[in-house]
Design a protein around this motif. Structure first.
Motif, PDB file in Angstrom:
ATOM      1  N   GLU A 119       4.891 -27.343   2.685  1.00 20.02           N
ATOM      2  CA  GLU A 119       4.681 -25.975   3.162  1.00 20.02           C
ATOM      3  C   GLU A 119       5.938 -25.128   2.968  1.00 20.02           C
ATOM      4  OE1 GLU A 119       3.368 -26.356   7.215  1.00 20.02           O
ATOM      5  OE2 GLU A 119       1.645 -27.586   6.620  1.00 20.02           O
TER       6      GLU A 119
ATOM      7  N   GLU B 194       6.163 -24.007  -0.599  1.00 24.99           N
ATOM      8  CA  GLU B 194       5.250 -22.901  -0.872  1.00 24.99           C
ATOM      9  C   GLU B 194       5.790 -21.595  -0.281  1.00 24.99           C
ATOM     10  OE1 GLU B 194       0.532 -21.712  -0.637  1.00 24.99           O
ATOM     11  OE2 GLU B 194       1.198 -23.576   0.296  1.00 24.99           O
TER      12      GLU B 194
ATOM     13  N   VAL C 293       6.491 -23.177  -7.744  1.00 21.30           N
ATOM     14  CA  VAL C 293       5.099 -23.576  -7.508  1.00 21.30           C
ATOM     15  C   VAL C 293       4.891 -25.025  -7.957  1.00 21.30           C
ATOM     16  CG1 VAL C 293       2.686 -23.125  -8.119  1.00 21.30           C
ATOM     17  CG2 VAL C 293       4.202 -21.233  -7.523  1.00 21.30           C
TER      18      VAL C 293
ATOM     19  N   ALA D 221       6.134 -27.207  -5.204  1.00 23.84           N
ATOM     20  CA  ALA D 221       5.180 -27.235  -4.093  1.00 23.84           C
ATOM     21  C   ALA D 221       3.976 -28.112  -4.430  1.00 23.84           C
ATOM     22  CB  ALA D 221       4.735 -25.814  -3.745  1.00 23.84           C
TER      23      ALA D 221
ATOM     24  N   LEU E  33      -2.724 -24.071  -5.627  1.00 22.46           N
ATOM     25  CA  LEU E  33      -1.457 -23.779  -6.294  1.00 22.46           C
ATOM     26  C   LEU E  33      -1.528 -23.978  -7.801  1.00 22.46           C
ATOM     27  CD1 LEU E  33       1.152 -25.100  -3.735  1.00 22.46           C
ATOM     28  CD2 LEU E  33       0.575 -22.738  -4.271  1.00 22.46           C
TER      29      LEU E  33
END
Length: 127
Positions: free
Chosen positions: A73, A76, A94, A97, A113
């Motif tokens: 988290e 992100e 990204v 993440a 994502l």
């Protein structure tokens, strides 16, 4: 791997056996410190990564999973916070993440994502 690393893992195992409550408290303190570090993504992610590694070394899969989920988290959130840094930066953040969410088995976040990564990659080609 440094010469002291193996001893450190053994020490964590011994600590977990001798003082399980203190071991868990240490991991929880790292998670709380990470929460307080929001806004400083490097510090937040470092604390969560450490909490996850320590929890795993202690054999506390539940805490390790929690710390690793929070790490994903945080990755992100960093990507969201750094939108203005350009599409190439977005692609890298990204991807980080996605990898973090894959490690904890969060399929819906990975898919969401991946769609974002595809958009960022297309935009990055134009930079």
């Amino acid at each position: 791997m440094g010469p002291g690393l193996g001893g450190g893992v053994r020490d964590l195992g011994r600590l977990a056996q001798e003082r399980p409550d203190e071991s868990v408290a240490t991991v929880q303190a790292l998670i709380e410190a990470a929460d307080q570090a929001r806004g400083d993504s490097h510090r937040e992610k470092t604390l969560l990564e450490s909490a996850g590694a320590i929890a795993a070394a202690l054999g506390r899969g539940d805490l390790a999973h929690s710390a690793r989920s929070l790490y994903a988290e945080a990755c992100e959130r960093e990507a969201d916070a750094r939108l203005a840094d350009g599409w190439l930066v977005q692609v890298a953040l990204v991807r980080e993440a996605i990898q973090a969410y894959e490690r904890v088995g969060n399929g819906p976040a990975v898919q969401r994502l991946k769609d974002r990564l595809a958009d960022a990659a297309v935009q990055a080609e134009g930079e």
